[in-house]
Design a protein around this motif. Structure first.
Motif, mmCIF file in Angstrom:
data_model
loop_
_atom_site.group_PDB
_atom_site.id
_atom_site.type_symbol
_atom_site.label_atom_id
_atom_site.label_comp_id
_atom_site.label_asym_id
_atom_site.label_seq_id
_atom_site.Cartn_x
_atom_site.Cartn_y
_atom_site.Cartn_z
ATOM 1 N N LEU A 1 -18.385 63.539 2.684
ATOM 2 C CA LEU A 1 -18.042 62.145 2.345
ATOM 3 C C LEU A 1 -17.242 62.216 1.134
ATOM 4 O O LEU A 1 -16.367 61.323 0.877
ATOM 5 C CB LEU A 1 -19.296 61.275 2.235
ATOM 6 N N VAL A 2 -17.516 63.085 0.078
ATOM 7 C CA VAL A 2 -16.833 63.188 -1.255
ATOM 8 C C VAL A 2 -15.442 63.893 -0.867
ATOM 9 O O VAL A 2 -14.470 63.383 -1.421
ATOM 10 C CB VAL A 2 -17.532 63.924 -2.163
ATOM 11 N N GLN A 3 -15.435 64.855 -0.103
ATOM 12 C CA GLN A 3 -13.967 65.279 0.244
ATOM 13 C C GLN A 3 -13.154 64.417 0.780
ATOM 14 O O GLN A 3 -11.815 64.701 0.817
ATOM 15 C CB GLN A 3 -14.367 66.799 1.051
ATOM 16 N N GLY A 4 -13.804 63.495 1.784
ATOM 17 C CA GLY A 4 -12.688 62.706 2.520
ATOM 18 C C GLY A 4 -13.063 63.268 3.954
ATOM 19 O O GLY A 4 -12.588 64.423 4.256
ATOM 20 N N VAL A 5 -13.136 62.330 4.904
ATOM 21 C CA VAL A 5 -13.393 62.693 6.375
ATOM 22 C C VAL A 5 -12.138 62.229 7.208
ATOM 23 O O VAL A 5 -11.819 62.936 8.167
ATOM 24 C CB VAL A 5 -14.706 62.110 6.753
ATOM 25 N N LEU A 6 -11.690 61.241 6.754
ATOM 26 C CA LEU A 6 -10.449 60.590 7.840
ATOM 27 C C LEU A 6 -9.255 60.355 7.043
ATOM 28 O O LEU A 6 -9.428 59.757 5.962
ATOM 29 C CB LEU A 6 -10.603 59.439 8.731
ATOM 30 N N ASP A 7 -8.158 60.640 7.696
ATOM 31 C CA ASP A 7 -6.805 60.570 7.044
ATOM 32 C C ASP A 7 -6.572 58.933 6.791
ATOM 33 O O ASP A 7 -7.089 58.260 7.919
ATOM 34 C CB ASP A 7 -5.669 61.027 7.633
ATOM 35 N N GLY A 8 -6.307 58.448 5.689
ATOM 36 C CA GLY A 8 -6.178 57.010 5.638
ATOM 37 C C GLY A 8 -7.170 56.441 5.151
ATOM 38 O O GLY A 8 -7.133 55.168 4.764
ATOM 39 N N LEU A 9 -8.358 57.162 4.855
ATOM 40 C CA LEU A 9 -9.551 56.399 4.117
ATOM 41 C C LEU A 9 -9.780 57.342 3.139
ATOM 42 O O LEU A 9 -9.870 58.560 3.093
ATOM 43 C CB LEU A 9 -10.767 56.364 5.074
ATOM 44 N N PRO A 10 -9.950 56.578 1.956
ATOM 45 C CA PRO A 10 -10.421 57.348 0.708
ATOM 46 C C PRO A 10 -11.913 58.099 0.595
ATOM 47 O O PRO A 10 -12.625 57.476 1.524
ATOM 48 C CB PRO A 10 -10.267 56.360 -0.469
ATOM 49 N N PRO A 11 -12.041 59.238 0.041
ATOM 50 C CA PRO A 11 -13.120 59.679 0.013
ATOM 51 C C PRO A 11 -14.128 58.916 -0.929
ATOM 52 O O PRO A 11 -13.604 58.189 -1.962
ATOM 53 C CB PRO A 11 -12.882 60.938 -0.642
ATOM 54 N N MET A 12 -15.367 58.991 -0.789
ATOM 55 C CA MET A 12 -16.315 58.612 -1.589
ATOM 56 C C MET A 12 -16.418 59.010 -3.004
ATOM 57 O O MET A 12 -16.131 60.144 -3.185
ATOM 58 C CB MET A 12 -17.739 58.280 -1.095
ATOM 59 N N ALA A 13 -16.870 58.346 -4.077
ATOM 60 C CA ALA A 13 -17.181 59.105 -5.239
ATOM 61 C C ALA A 13 -18.210 59.627 -5.418
ATOM 62 O O ALA A 13 -19.244 59.395 -4.805
ATOM 63 C CB ALA A 13 -16.961 57.781 -6.338
ATOM 64 N N LYS A 14 -18.151 60.860 -5.799
ATOM 65 C CA LYS A 14 -19.111 61.943 -5.894
ATOM 66 C C LYS A 14 -20.709 61.248 -6.474
ATOM 67 O O LYS A 14 -21.784 61.541 -6.014
ATOM 68 C CB LYS A 14 -18.987 63.182 -6.746
ATOM 69 N N ALA A 15 -20.338 60.605 -7.598
ATOM 70 C CA ALA A 15 -21.424 59.919 -8.304
ATOM 71 C C ALA A 15 -22.084 58.802 -7.414
ATOM 72 O O ALA A 15 -23.552 58.818 -7.488
ATOM 73 C CB ALA A 15 -21.088 59.070 -9.580
ATOM 74 N N LYS A 16 -21.459 58.371 -6.397
ATOM 75 C CA LYS A 16 -22.105 57.494 -5.477
ATOM 76 C C LYS A 16 -23.328 57.965 -4.542
ATOM 77 O O LYS A 16 -24.231 57.542 -3.971
ATOM 78 C CB LYS A 16 -21.129 56.815 -4.377
ATOM 79 N N VAL A 17 -22.794 59.485 -4.108
ATOM 80 C CA VAL A 17 -23.742 60.021 -3.048
ATOM 81 C C VAL A 17 -24.435 61.294 -3.426
ATOM 82 O O VAL A 17 -25.636 61.653 -2.886
ATOM 83 C CB VAL A 17 -23.040 60.303 -1.725
ATOM 84 N N GLU A 18 -23.844 61.936 -4.781
ATOM 85 C CA GLU A 18 -24.628 63.038 -4.962
ATOM 86 C C GLU A 18 -26.201 63.078 -5.589
ATOM 87 O O GLU A 18 -26.432 62.165 -6.187
ATOM 88 C CB GLU A 18 -23.918 63.754 -6.194
ATOM 89 N N GLY A 19 -27.132 63.818 -4.887
ATOM 90 C CA GLY A 19 -28.592 63.790 -5.274
ATOM 91 C C GLY A 19 -29.156 62.520 -4.847
ATOM 92 O O GLY A 19 -30.230 62.308 -5.179
ATOM 93 N N VAL A 20 -28.849 61.694 -3.960
ATOM 94 C CA VAL A 20 -29.339 60.613 -3.568
ATOM 95 C C VAL A 20 -30.056 60.663 -2.177
ATOM 96 O O VAL A 20 -29.705 61.469 -1.376
ATOM 97 C CB VAL A 20 -28.691 59.100 -3.592
ATOM 98 N N SER A 21 -31.040 59.785 -1.771
ATOM 99 C CA SER A 21 -31.731 59.942 -0.555
ATOM 100 C C SER A 21 -30.721 59.629 0.427
ATOM 101 O O SER A 21 -29.788 58.958 0.297
ATOM 102 C CB SER A 21 -32.819 59.046 -0.330
#
Length: 112
Positions: free
Chosen positions: A30-50
Protein backbone atom coordinates in the motif's frame (compact mmCIF):
# COMPACT_ATOMS: atom_id res chain seq x y z
CA UNK A 1 -23.77 0.81 -4.94
CA UNK A 2 -22.86 -1.31 -1.96
CA UNK A 3 -22.42 0.78 1.11
CA UNK A 4 -18.99 1.57 2.49
CA UNK A 5 -19.53 -0.62 5.56
CA UNK A 6 -20.33 -3.63 3.36
CA UNK A 7 -17.17 -3.06 1.29
CA UNK A 8 -15.14 -2.89 4.50
CA UNK A 9 -16.69 -6.18 5.64
CA UNK A 10 -15.82 -7.83 2.32
CA UNK A 11 -12.22 -6.61 2.55
CA UNK A 12 -11.93 -7.73 6.17
CA UNK A 13 -13.30 -11.19 5.37
CA UNK A 14 -10.85 -11.58 2.49
CA UNK A 15 -7.83 -10.44 4.53
CA UNK A 16 -8.57 -11.88 7.97
CA UNK A 17 -6.36 -14.92 7.43
CA UNK A 18 -3.19 -12.90 6.84
CA UNK A 19 -0.61 -13.55 9.52
CA UNK A 20 1.38 -10.67 11.05
CA UNK A 21 4.20 -10.86 8.48
CA UNK A 22 1.73 -11.03 5.58
CA UNK A 23 -0.15 -8.02 6.95
CA UNK A 24 3.12 -6.08 7.09
CA UNK A 25 3.84 -7.06 3.49
CA UNK A 26 0.32 -6.01 2.44
CA UNK A 27 0.84 -2.67 4.17
CA UNK A 28 4.22 -2.32 2.43
CA UNK A 29 2.49 -2.72 -0.93
CA UNK A 30 0.00 0.00 0.00
CA UNK A 31 2.86 2.37 0.85
CA UNK A 32 4.80 1.53 -2.32
CA UNK A 33 1.79 2.12 -4.52
CA UNK A 34 -0.12 -0.65 -6.20
CA UNK A 35 -1.75 0.84 -9.27
CA UNK A 36 -0.54 3.39 -11.78
CA UNK A 37 -2.56 6.54 -11.51
CA UNK A 38 -3.37 6.06 -7.82
CA UNK A 39 -1.08 7.56 -5.18
CA UNK A 40 0.53 5.34 -2.56
CA UNK A 41 -0.71 5.57 0.98
CA UNK A 42 1.34 7.37 3.62
CA UNK A 43 3.50 5.05 5.67
CA UNK A 44 2.25 6.63 8.90
CA UNK A 45 -1.33 5.64 8.04
CA UNK A 46 -0.70 1.89 7.91
CA UNK A 47 2.62 1.05 9.52
CA UNK A 48 2.15 -1.01 12.66
CA UNK A 49 -1.64 -0.81 12.74
CA UNK A 50 -4.16 -3.62 12.96
CA UNK A 51 -5.95 -5.16 10.01
CA UNK A 52 -9.16 -3.34 10.94
CA UNK A 53 -7.37 0.00 11.04
CA UNK A 54 -5.53 -0.77 7.78
CA UNK A 55 -8.87 -1.36 6.06
CA UNK A 56 -10.33 1.80 7.57
CA UNK A 57 -7.37 3.82 6.32
CA UNK A 58 -7.59 2.15 2.91
CA UNK A 59 -11.27 3.05 2.62
CA UNK A 60 -10.64 6.64 3.72
CA UNK A 61 -7.76 7.08 1.29
CA UNK A 62 -9.40 5.49 -1.76
CA UNK A 63 -13.00 5.26 -2.86
CA UNK A 64 -14.76 1.87 -2.75
CA UNK A 65 -13.80 0.52 -6.17
CA UNK A 66 -10.14 1.65 -6.05
CA UNK A 67 -9.81 0.19 -2.54
CA UNK A 68 -11.07 -3.17 -3.77
CA UNK A 69 -8.84 -3.09 -6.87
CA UNK A 70 -5.78 -2.07 -4.84
CA UNK A 71 -6.44 -4.86 -2.34
CA UNK A 72 -6.86 -7.55 -5.01
CA UNK A 73 -3.76 -6.39 -6.89
CA UNK A 74 -1.64 -6.27 -3.72
CA UNK A 75 -2.76 -9.79 -2.79
CA UNK A 76 -1.81 -11.11 -6.22
CA UNK A 77 1.61 -9.44 -5.98
CA UNK A 78 2.07 -11.23 -2.66
CA UNK A 79 1.18 -14.54 -4.35
CA UNK A 80 -1.93 -14.68 -2.16
CA UNK A 81 -4.02 -15.77 -5.13
CA UNK A 82 -6.45 -17.78 -3.01
CA UNK A 83 -7.27 -14.70 -0.93
CA UNK A 84 -7.61 -12.60 -4.09
CA UNK A 85 -10.06 -15.19 -5.44
CA UNK A 86 -11.95 -15.12 -2.13
CA UNK A 87 -12.27 -11.35 -2.51
CA UNK A 88 -13.43 -11.71 -6.13
CA UNK A 89 -16.03 -14.31 -5.09
CA UNK A 90 -17.34 -12.12 -2.28
CA UNK A 91 -17.66 -9.21 -4.69
CA UNK A 92 -19.45 -11.40 -7.23
CA UNK A 93 -21.87 -12.53 -4.51
CA UNK A 94 -22.44 -8.89 -3.55
CA UNK A 95 -22.96 -8.03 -7.24
CA UNK A 96 -25.54 -10.80 -7.70
CA UNK A 97 -27.31 -9.97 -4.45
CA UNK A 98 -27.33 -6.27 -5.34
CA UNK A 99 -28.60 -7.04 -8.83
CA UNK A 100 -31.47 -9.05 -7.40
CA UNK A 101 -32.27 -6.15 -5.08
CA UNK A 102 -32.09 -3.65 -7.95
CA UNK A 103 -28.56 -2.45 -7.16
CA UNK A 104 -26.11 -3.74 -9.75
CA UNK A 105 -23.01 -3.24 -7.63
CA UNK A 106 -21.25 -2.79 -10.95
CA UNK A 107 -19.18 0.02 -9.48
CA UNK A 108 -17.35 -2.47 -7.26
CA UNK A 109 -16.40 -5.11 -9.80
CA UNK A 110 -13.02 -4.30 -11.34
CA UNK A 111 -13.30 -3.82 -15.13
CA UNK A 112 -17.09 -4.11 -15.07
Amino acid sequence: MANKVRVQEILLKALENLNADELKRFQWHLVQGVLDGLPPMAKAKVEGVSLDETISQLMQFYDDKPAVTVTATALRRMNQNQLARKLDEALLTEFVQGHLEGNTGKDLIPNA
